[in-house]
Design an enzyme around this catalytic site. Structure first.
Site, PDB file in Angstrom:
ATOM      1  CB  CYS A  45      -9.320  -0.704   1.671  1.00 42.01           C
ATOM      2  SG  CYS A  45      -7.730  -1.102   0.915  1.00 42.01           S
ATOM      3  CG  LEU A  46      -5.863   3.021   5.227  1.00 43.65           C
ATOM      4  CD1 LEU A  46      -4.601   2.896   6.154  1.00 43.65           C
ATOM      5  CD2 LEU A  46      -6.934   4.110   5.637  1.00 43.65           C
TER       6      LEU A  46
ATOM      7  CD  GLN B 189      -2.746  -0.916   2.305  1.00 47.18           C
ATOM      8  OE1 GLN B 189      -2.657  -1.488   3.305  1.00 47.18           O
ATOM      9  NE2 GLN B 189      -3.914  -0.127   2.121  1.00 47.18           N
TER      10      GLN B 189
END
Length: 206
Positions: A117-118, A69
């Site tokens: 979710c980021l 991420q």
């Protein structure tokens, strides 16, 4: 993993990787959609990465964050979450293995099973996860550990572990939420490389 939204998106290349808080890449970035590599050794570069990930997760704010991420294709995730009894759960999992119980059968609870979710900032949809999980991994000091988790902590582990295999929670959504997340991605013009947001600057999860 998201802890909650304004929408401000930036080109990933604008931010140097040495920043303590790193940009979080958005769905469509290739690193999010491919399996990550094992960590071969825990050196200063890995320790800096983990420290940056922890600061990035806190700034987002989130309860979990995987290395892909922040654009790094390595099998690492961090987590930090306080349960309803006030017990704080936090750690770093390097080269983790995860075992889960069979998921329950029945209708989704739109609130209790809502997940975010980021890498899809500001969006939340219900998803069935297994109630129990067993995590085995290496800590940042090189020691191995094991955590038996239930409930939301088990959900965090499953969410972050999926990232290491190139799977986003959106990929697991069932009807009608799979169509709703696809619509949200189109609306935000996500789904292609080069988009990210910077916690502490772009307040997408506040």
């Amino acid at each position: 993993m998201s802890a909650g939204t304004r929408r401000i998106y930036r080109q990933t290349a604008r931010y140097p990787c040495s920043m303590p808080v790193r940009p979080i890449v958005i769905t469509g970035e290739p690193v999010l959609h491919a399996p990550a590599r094992r960590v071969e050794s825990i050196d200063d570069e890995i320790r800096t990465l983990v420290d940056d990930m922890e600061q990035t997760m806190a700034a987002a704010p989130g309860v979990g964050l995987a290395a892909p991420q922040v654009g790094v294709p390595l099998r690492i995730f961090v987590w930090s979450w306080t349960d309803g009894d006030g017990v704080h759960h936090a750690g770093t999992a390097i080269n983790p293995e995860l075992w889960i119980s069979p998921p329950a059968i029945g209708d989704l609870d739109d609130e209790a099973e809502s997940e975010g979710c980021l890498s899809l900032p500001g969006e939340r949809f219900p998803l069935r996860r297994s109630e129990r999980a067993l995590l085995r991994a290496t800590a940042i000091d090189g020691t191995t550990f094991e955590v038996q988790a239930e409930g939301w902590l088990a959900r965090i582990f499953q969410h972050e572990y999926d990232h290491l295999d190139g799977v986003l929670y959106a990929d697991r959504l069932t009807h009608p939420f799979d169509r709703l997340v696809a619509k949200a991605i189109r609306k935000q013009s996500w789904g292609s490389a080069g988009q990210s947001w910077l916690p502490g600057v772009d307040h997408l999860e506040d």
